[in-house]
Design an enzyme around this catalytic site. Sequence first.
Site, PDB file in Angstrom:
ATOM      1  N   SER A 143      13.429   7.290  -6.000  1.00  0.00           N
ATOM      2  CA  SER A 143      12.828   7.670  -6.797  1.00  0.00           C
ATOM      3  C   SER A 143      11.331   6.044  -6.126  1.00  0.00           C
ATOM      4  CB  SER A 143      11.991   7.519  -8.283  1.00  0.00           C
ATOM      5  OG  SER A 143      10.505   7.534  -8.921  1.00  0.00           O
ATOM      6  N   SER A 144      10.745   5.592  -7.153  1.00  0.00           N
ATOM      7  CA  SER A 144      10.100   3.969  -6.648  1.00  0.00           C
ATOM      8  C   SER A 144       9.721   4.116  -7.811  1.00  0.00           C
ATOM      9  CB  SER A 144       8.773   4.686  -5.726  1.00  0.00           C
ATOM     10  OG  SER A 144       7.839   3.704  -5.242  1.00  0.00           O
ATOM     11  N   TYR A 157       1.697   9.817  -3.637  1.00  0.00           N
ATOM     12  CA  TYR A 157       3.334   9.511  -3.882  1.00  0.00           C
ATOM     13  C   TYR A 157       3.887   9.137  -4.724  1.00  0.00           C
ATOM     14  CZ  TYR A 157       7.374   6.374  -2.309  1.00  0.00           C
ATOM     15  OH  TYR A 157       8.218   5.891  -2.285  1.00  0.00           O
ATOM     16  N   LYS A 161       7.022  11.329  -7.044  1.00  0.00           N
ATOM     17  CA  LYS A 161       7.953  10.343  -7.854  1.00  0.00           C
ATOM     18  C   LYS A 161       8.127  10.422  -9.146  1.00  0.00           C
ATOM     19  CE  LYS A 161       9.679   8.666  -3.466  1.00  0.00           C
ATOM     20  NZ  LYS A 161      11.053   9.309  -3.041  1.00  0.00           N
TER      21      LYS A 161
HETATM   22  N1  LIG Z   1      10.462   1.808   1.488  1.00  0.00           N
HETATM   23  C1  LIG Z   1      10.825   1.381   0.350  1.00  0.00           C
HETATM   24  O1  LIG Z   1       9.516   0.006   0.442  1.00  0.00           O
HETATM   25  C2  LIG Z   1      10.537   1.967  -0.237  1.00  0.00           C
HETATM   26  C3  LIG Z   1      10.820   2.361  -1.750  1.00  0.00           C
HETATM   27  C4  LIG Z   1      11.147   2.819  -2.734  1.00  0.00           C
HETATM   28  C5  LIG Z   1      11.093   4.282  -2.562  1.00  0.00           C
HETATM   29  N2  LIG Z   1      11.634   5.027  -1.270  1.00  0.00           N
HETATM   30  C6  LIG Z   1      12.009   6.095  -1.220  1.00  0.00           C
HETATM   31  O2  LIG Z   1      13.191   5.726  -0.150  1.00  0.00           O
HETATM   32  C7  LIG Z   1      13.324   7.294   0.728  1.00  0.00           C
HETATM   33  C8  LIG Z   1      14.060   6.338   1.821  1.00  0.00           C
HETATM   34  O3  LIG Z   1      12.848   5.632   2.506  1.00  0.00           O
HETATM   35  P1  LIG Z   1      13.234   4.717   3.538  1.00  0.00           P
HETATM   36  O4  LIG Z   1      11.897   3.484   3.346  1.00  0.00           O
HETATM   37  O5  LIG Z   1      14.182   4.874   4.190  1.00  0.00           O
HETATM   38  O6  LIG Z   1      12.031   5.488   5.113  1.00  0.00           O
HETATM   39  P2  LIG Z   1      12.200   5.430   6.341  1.00  0.00           P
HETATM   40  O7  LIG Z   1      12.920   4.419   6.705  1.00  0.00           O
HETATM   41  O8  LIG Z   1      10.692   6.218   6.625  1.00  0.00           O
HETATM   42  O9  LIG Z   1      13.375   7.166   6.887  1.00  0.00           O
HETATM   43  C9  LIG Z   1      12.439   8.304   6.246  1.00  0.00           C
HETATM   44  C10 LIG Z   1      14.120   9.478   5.880  1.00  0.00           C
HETATM   45  O10 LIG Z   1      13.637  10.270   5.723  1.00  0.00           O
HETATM   46  C11 LIG Z   1      13.405  11.118   6.955  1.00  0.00           C
HETATM   47  N3  LIG Z   1      12.484  11.981   6.460  1.00  0.00           N
HETATM   48  C12 LIG Z   1      11.078  11.998   6.813  1.00  0.00           C
HETATM   49  N4  LIG Z   1       9.861  13.165   6.103  1.00  0.00           N
HETATM   50  C13 LIG Z   1      11.592  14.417   6.260  1.00  0.00           C
HETATM   51  C14 LIG Z   1      10.722  15.451   6.192  1.00  0.00           C
HETATM   52  N5  LIG Z   1       9.475  16.086   6.009  1.00  0.00           N
HETATM   53  N6  LIG Z   1      11.971  16.281   5.459  1.00  0.00           N
HETATM   54  C15 LIG Z   1      13.237  16.033   5.849  1.00  0.00           C
HETATM   55  N7  LIG Z   1      13.420  14.480   5.805  1.00  0.00           N
HETATM   56  C16 LIG Z   1      12.619  13.947   6.283  1.00  0.00           C
HETATM   57  C17 LIG Z   1      13.574  10.648   7.925  1.00  0.00           C
HETATM   58  O11 LIG Z   1      14.183  11.272   9.120  1.00  0.00           O
HETATM   59  P3  LIG Z   1      13.789  10.983  11.093  1.00  0.00           P
HETATM   60  O12 LIG Z   1      14.226   9.697  11.149  1.00  0.00           O
HETATM   61  O13 LIG Z   1      14.414  12.229  11.493  1.00  0.00           O
HETATM   62  O14 LIG Z   1      12.620  11.162  10.658  1.00  0.00           O
HETATM   63  C18 LIG Z   1      14.410   9.327   7.281  1.00  0.00           C
HETATM   64  O15 LIG Z   1      15.719   9.737   7.979  1.00  0.00           O
HETATM   65  C19 LIG Z   1      12.042   7.752   0.468  1.00  0.00           C
HETATM   66  O16 LIG Z   1      11.892   8.272  -0.648  1.00  0.00           O
HETATM   67  C20 LIG Z   1      11.283   6.259   0.031  1.00  0.00           C
HETATM   68  O17 LIG Z   1       9.958   6.712  -1.361  1.00  0.00           O
HETATM   69  C21 LIG Z   1      11.300   3.601  -0.699  1.00  0.00           C
END
Ligand SMILES: NC(=O)c1ccc[n+]([C@@H]2O[C@H](COP(=O)([O-])OP(=O)(O)OC[C@H]3O[C@@H](n4cnc5c(N)ncnc54)[C@H](OP(=O)(O)O)[C@@H]3O)[C@@H](O)[C@H]2O)c1
Length: 252
Positions: A143-144, A157, A161
């Site tokens: 989640s977030s 978003y 979540k």
């Molecule tokens: N970064 C933050 O600040 C943060 C904070 C709270 C929660 N989150 C959550 O943590 C998770 C990962 O985020 P991240 O920061 O690691 O993001 P990221 O670096 O942008 O990586 C996103 C990942 O999800 C995959 N993806 C994107 N769209 C997709 C789809 N339609 N179907 C299947 N796979 C998909 C991407 O695959 P490709 O590489 O092939 O595109 C990549 O592996 C997410 O759920 C996000 O909401 C992130």
Amino acid sequence: MTKKIALVTGGSRGLGKDMALKIAARGLDVILTYQSNENLAHETVEEIKKTGGRAAVLHLDMNNFNSLDMFVASFKSVIKSEFGAQSFDYLVHNAGMGKTVPFAEVSEALFDEFMNVHYKGVFFLTQKLVTVMNDGGGIINISSGTTRFANPGYSVYASMKGAIETLTKYFAKELGSKGIRANVIAPGPIETDFNNGAIRNNPQLKGILSNMSPLGRVGNAEDIGGVVAFLCTDDSRWINGQRIEVSGGINV
Ligand SMILES: NC(=O)c1ccc[n+]([C@@H]2O[C@H](COP(=O)([O-])OP(=O)(O)OC[C@H]3O[C@@H](n4cnc5c(N)ncnc54)[C@H](OP(=O)(O)O)[C@@H]3O)[C@@H](O)[C@H]2O)c1
């Protein structure tokens, strides 16, 4: 030898990559997915293999609902061919994307995309995969922090979540009879590619968020994977139905 197996969606980069590496370091076999970055996904697999682990890659698009059955068929085939298994243990729903869009400007198309990837896909992919999950396994939904504190531009978003946080409690309740635990990890702001690198590429925003944190910085992908990996072990066997925020204490 059949080891425990974890599926990490979105393991090509960011948080999912670190989760895959840390879960493999705990001795589990890992299937990780990508949506567009196949090469990065294979690089993650190679990193795991270099340390003696086993991992494989599958394509998954959570925004394409009709492809989920095909994904499940491929998943079953790959755990058999790669690991000699017919079932698996841990399901980590990490795949996702972010976009800052003021509430007044949210289109139906954007709403549907976020719903598919962050909620509907999580709901039905779990329903389809739970039939091949071993008793005693676990589900970890990502989640977030934005479900606890409101961040302008995150209405779609964060509400999706929020939906998976509620869903997680139902997983915990309804799958408990199979010995399957379900928990939520809620990261705070992490500098990854997420939301077009919004935090990483914007020093001003990064500074503001760092100052809001008691620990004086934003998170890195490496702050999250180990916590998810811990939930993929028996050491966490009594943690169930919980939302664990991993945010350095921002807005505490
Ligand atoms: N970064 C933050 O600040 C943060 C904070 C709270 C929660 N989150 C959550 O943590 C998770 C990962 O985020 P991240 O920061 O690691 O993001 P990221 O670096 O942008 O990586 C996103 C990942 O999800 C995959 N993806 C994107 N769209 C997709 C789809 N339609 N179907 C299947 N796979 C998909 C991407 O695959 P490709 O590489 O092939 O595109 C990549 O592996 C997410 O759920 C996000 O909401 C992130």
